[in-house]
Design an enzyme around this catalytic site. Structure first.
Site, PDB file in Angstrom:
ATOM      1  N   SER A   1       0.834  -1.206   0.068  1.00  0.00           N
ATOM      2  CA  SER A   1      -0.214  -0.005   0.149  1.00  0.00           C
ATOM      3  C   SER A   1       0.959   1.243   0.103  1.00  0.00           C
ATOM      4  O   SER A   1       1.695   1.461  -0.947  1.00  0.00           O
ATOM      5  CB  SER A   1      -1.078   0.032   1.197  1.00  0.00           C
ATOM      6  OG  SER A   1      -1.779   0.967   1.199  1.00  0.00           O
TER       7      SER A   1
ATOM      8  N   ASP B   1      -2.175   6.119  -4.123  1.00  0.00           N
ATOM      9  CA  ASP B   1      -1.030   5.625  -3.641  1.00  0.00           C
ATOM     10  C   ASP B   1      -0.709   4.498  -4.159  1.00  0.00           C
ATOM     11  O   ASP B   1      -1.161   4.195  -5.364  1.00  0.00           O
ATOM     12  CB  ASP B   1      -1.582   5.070  -2.120  1.00  0.00           C
ATOM     13  CG  ASP B   1      -2.515   3.880  -2.272  1.00  0.00           C
ATOM     14  OD1 ASP B   1      -3.210   3.709  -3.162  1.00  0.00           O
ATOM     15  OD2 ASP B   1      -2.785   3.228  -1.136  1.00  0.00           O
TER      16      ASP B   1
ATOM     17  N   ASP C   1      -0.753   1.141  -5.000  1.00  0.00           N
ATOM     18  CA  ASP C   1      -1.530   0.343  -5.527  1.00  0.00           C
ATOM     19  C   ASP C   1      -3.081   0.696  -5.712  1.00  0.00           C
ATOM     20  O   ASP C   1      -3.813  -0.008  -6.286  1.00  0.00           O
ATOM     21  CB  ASP C   1      -1.782  -1.105  -4.657  1.00  0.00           C
ATOM     22  CG  ASP C   1      -2.422  -0.625  -3.235  1.00  0.00           C
ATOM     23  OD1 ASP C   1      -2.276   0.507  -2.661  1.00  0.00           O
ATOM     24  OD2 ASP C   1      -3.097  -1.396  -2.681  1.00  0.00           O
TER      25      ASP C   1
ATOM     26  N   ASP D   1      -5.478   2.186  -4.426  1.00  0.00           N
ATOM     27  CA  ASP D   1      -6.729   1.870  -3.754  1.00  0.00           C
ATOM     28  C   ASP D   1      -7.154   3.047  -2.939  1.00  0.00           C
ATOM     29  O   ASP D   1      -8.432   3.364  -2.563  1.00  0.00           O
ATOM     30  CB  ASP D   1      -6.714   0.663  -2.987  1.00  0.00           C
ATOM     31  CG  ASP D   1      -5.895   0.552  -1.873  1.00  0.00           C
ATOM     32  OD1 ASP D   1      -4.861   1.598  -1.776  1.00  0.00           O
ATOM     33  OD2 ASP D   1      -5.869  -0.071  -0.958  1.00  0.00           O
TER      34      ASP D   1
END
Length: 574
Positions: free
Chosen positions: A144, A300, A302, A304
């Protein structure tokens, strides 16, 4: 000491990569203990840790071990589960592509098929792909928004959501039966391809997912206005989908922060690739000033989580909190659906127990029920699935304070791609009225009251840190405060025991949520604070929420509460 036995086992392994041997020889005694004293923990949030040698680090051996546990879990569910297979995606971090392949090679050793993305892709697309391909599970290699020295491994179930506790516990049970992760066998990639146990996926799936995102639009003509957007993927996966999603929705004035456009595992232009932090927006703000942009967006690594910055009344860019962005999205969507006559009478909005109460006030105004869940989007996904199966409620929106939002339930995790398109559409709605999103936020405060929240974290690493975190939480649980900053504590919610206690009446009632090590204290003035140890980082988090009549009052009240509670924590630690 058990860690020394583990260290020796690794050091003597004949096939251990030379870089690991070198790293192990350079470790101090305390570093060796921390890397080898336990297995990197796997739970409902997957596992996350620093890269390096040792069972308490992210490396090919810990990846093989957790994947072997997942493979046994899939085997437990029969031949059909094995045939449905696993979708694997990865972000831009050090080791991500290698870990993705190691996971596929480990699954292949159990005869389980893998669908592997050819290039890095966002977490929400992984969730979508599991559902679309009818796979039995999904793996996302990501840490993340953690710093560059971290990586992680998240597991998704056949519903496209992160695994619930029961399934995660089964995987851990299987992992614990593996005596030596260094000896786990993997299959050769070429053999797996020839046996059709590995298939590579990519652009075709992108288009299907983007078509679903495009279908979320509530005002298809909205993008024709002159809204200017600056977007930064912060060196991560967002570049693969966010610009295209915005263009598909009709937004033409999109400027991408060039220095942060390409994947970079070192995240070299930011201290941390976290859109929750103002420093991550420094370059985007420069671009915004140069282009006169209305809206700044950041995802961010990834993709999400979505961060949003807008112009305030002075013309300066301000970073919205996750609670503020969530409130703007919720209000815009409910308003549009109500005006179009498409807001279902059994509508529900989902938020976590540490998310702002402003969302509840907005939803109530539109006749929409609010349901609280534990922290973590898997719990929101569980509720969505339950409502779908029982056909009892219509999901409208889900969000959490940590910059995670979900609009369309074809994904079952937070989705920054969806959120980017919808917040841009909301920005256009306000611009058509000669307002900014900041003006829209102030309008919400004037209508529903001034709400403000904050988060304070204590990072306590290693074995000693874990003990300190336990001592802090137990201290508040066993000796709860009677008042905070002059206001009496009215209710205590202990999500570990599942009991809500009213201190004024001495009445107790059950909390209808799964057990979780979280405490929440409600004060008589409507303020609250909560304590939650992080499931993925060596942190204990303190959440604060207040409501007052004016902006000045709310700032002062929030500072008083923070100071009071932090002093209590420091007295426990020191």
């Amino acid at each position: 000491m058990m860690w020394k036995k583990q260290w020796t086992k690794w050091r003597n392994h004949s096939e251990l990569p030379s870089e690991f041997k070198k790293q192990m020889n350079q470790m101090t005694e305390s570093e060796r203990e921390d890397a080898f004293y336990k297995q990197l923990e796997f739970g409902t949030g997957g596992m996350r840790g620093e890269l390096g040698a040792g069972p308490n680090r992210m490396n090919i051996y810990t990846v093989r071990k957790v994947t072997a546990g997942l493979a046994k879990y899939i085997e437990d569910n029969g031949t059909e589960a094995k045939k449905r297979g696993v979708v694997i995606a990865y972000d831009s971090r050090h080791g991500s592509e290698e870990f993705a392949l190691e996971a596929a090679k480990t699954l292949g050793a159990y005869g389980i098929k893998s669908y592997v993305f050819q290039e890095l892709r966002p977490t929400p697309e992984l969730s979508f792909a599991v559902r679309y391909l009818r796979a039995y599970a999904g793996i996302m290699i990501t840490a993340s928004h953690n710093p560059a020295e971290y990586n992680g491994y998240k597991v998704y179930g056949k519903d496209g959501a992160q695994l619930p506790p029961t399934a995660a516990d089964v995987i851990v049970t299987h992992m614990n039966k593996i005596e030596n992760e260094l000896l786990l066998k993997v299959k050769d990639e070429r053999k797996l391809l020839s046996q059709n146990l590995v298939s590579y996926i990519g652009e075709n799936l992108d288009q299907v997912y983007l078509d679903y995102v495009k279908g979320l639009q509530l005002n298809k003509g909205a993008a024709k206005t002159n809204l200017h957007i600056v977007y930064t993927p912060l060196h991560g996966t967002g570049q693969m989908l966010v610009p295209q999603a915005l263009q598909n929705a009709g937004f033409q004035h999109i400027t991408i922060v060039n220095e942060q456009k390409n994947p970079d595992p070192n995240f070299s232009t930011v201290a941390s690739p976290n859109p929750e932090e103002a420093q991550a927006f420094e370059l985007a703000i420069q671009y915004g000033k140069e282009t006169g942009a209305d809206l700044l967006l950041a995802t961010d690594p990834d993709a999400d989580r979505l961060g949003v910055a807008v112009k305030n009344n002075s013309g300066d860019y301000v970073l919205l909190t996750g609670n503020q962005t969530g409130a703007l999205l919720l209000h815009y969507m409910l308003l549009q659906k109500q005006e179009k006559g498409i807001l279902a009478v059994n509508s529900v909005m989902l938020k976590t127990i540490v998310t702002s109460e402003l969302g509840r006030a907005i939803a109530e105004d539109y006749g929409v029920e609010t349901v609280d869940t534990l922290t973590g989007f898997k719990y929101i996904a569980e509720k969505i699935d339950d409502y779908k199966r029982k056909e009892t409620k219509t999901f409208q929106f889900g969000y959490e304070e940590s910059y995670g939002y979900l609009i369309g339930d074809f994904v079952r995790d937070k989705d920054a791609v969806q959120a980017a398109v919808m917040i841009a559409e909301a920005g256009t709605y306000y611009k058509q009225q000669n307002m900014t999103l900041y003006d829209g936020l102030i309008e919400l405060y004037e209508t529903y009251g001034y709400y403000k929240e904050s988060l304070t974290s204590f990072t306590l690493k290693g074995k000693d840190g874990a003990e300190q975190i336990k001592r802090i939480v137990n201290g508040f649980r066993e000796h709860p405060p009677a008042e905070i900053a002059g206001a009496a504590v009215e209710k205590i919610e202990d999500y570990q025991t599942g009991i809500r206690t009213n201190l004024l009446t001495a009445q107790q009632e059950r909390i209808d949520l799964p057990p979780s090590n979280v405490l929440k204290f409600w004060l008589q003035d409507g303020s609250w604070f909560a304590i939650r140890p992080s499931g993925t980082e060596p942190k204990v988090k303190f959440y604060f929420g207040v409501k007052q009549g004016t902006e000045e009052e709310i700032e002062e009240r929030l500072r008083e509460m923070e100071t009071n509670v932090i002093n209590m924590v420091e007295s426990i630690i020191y």
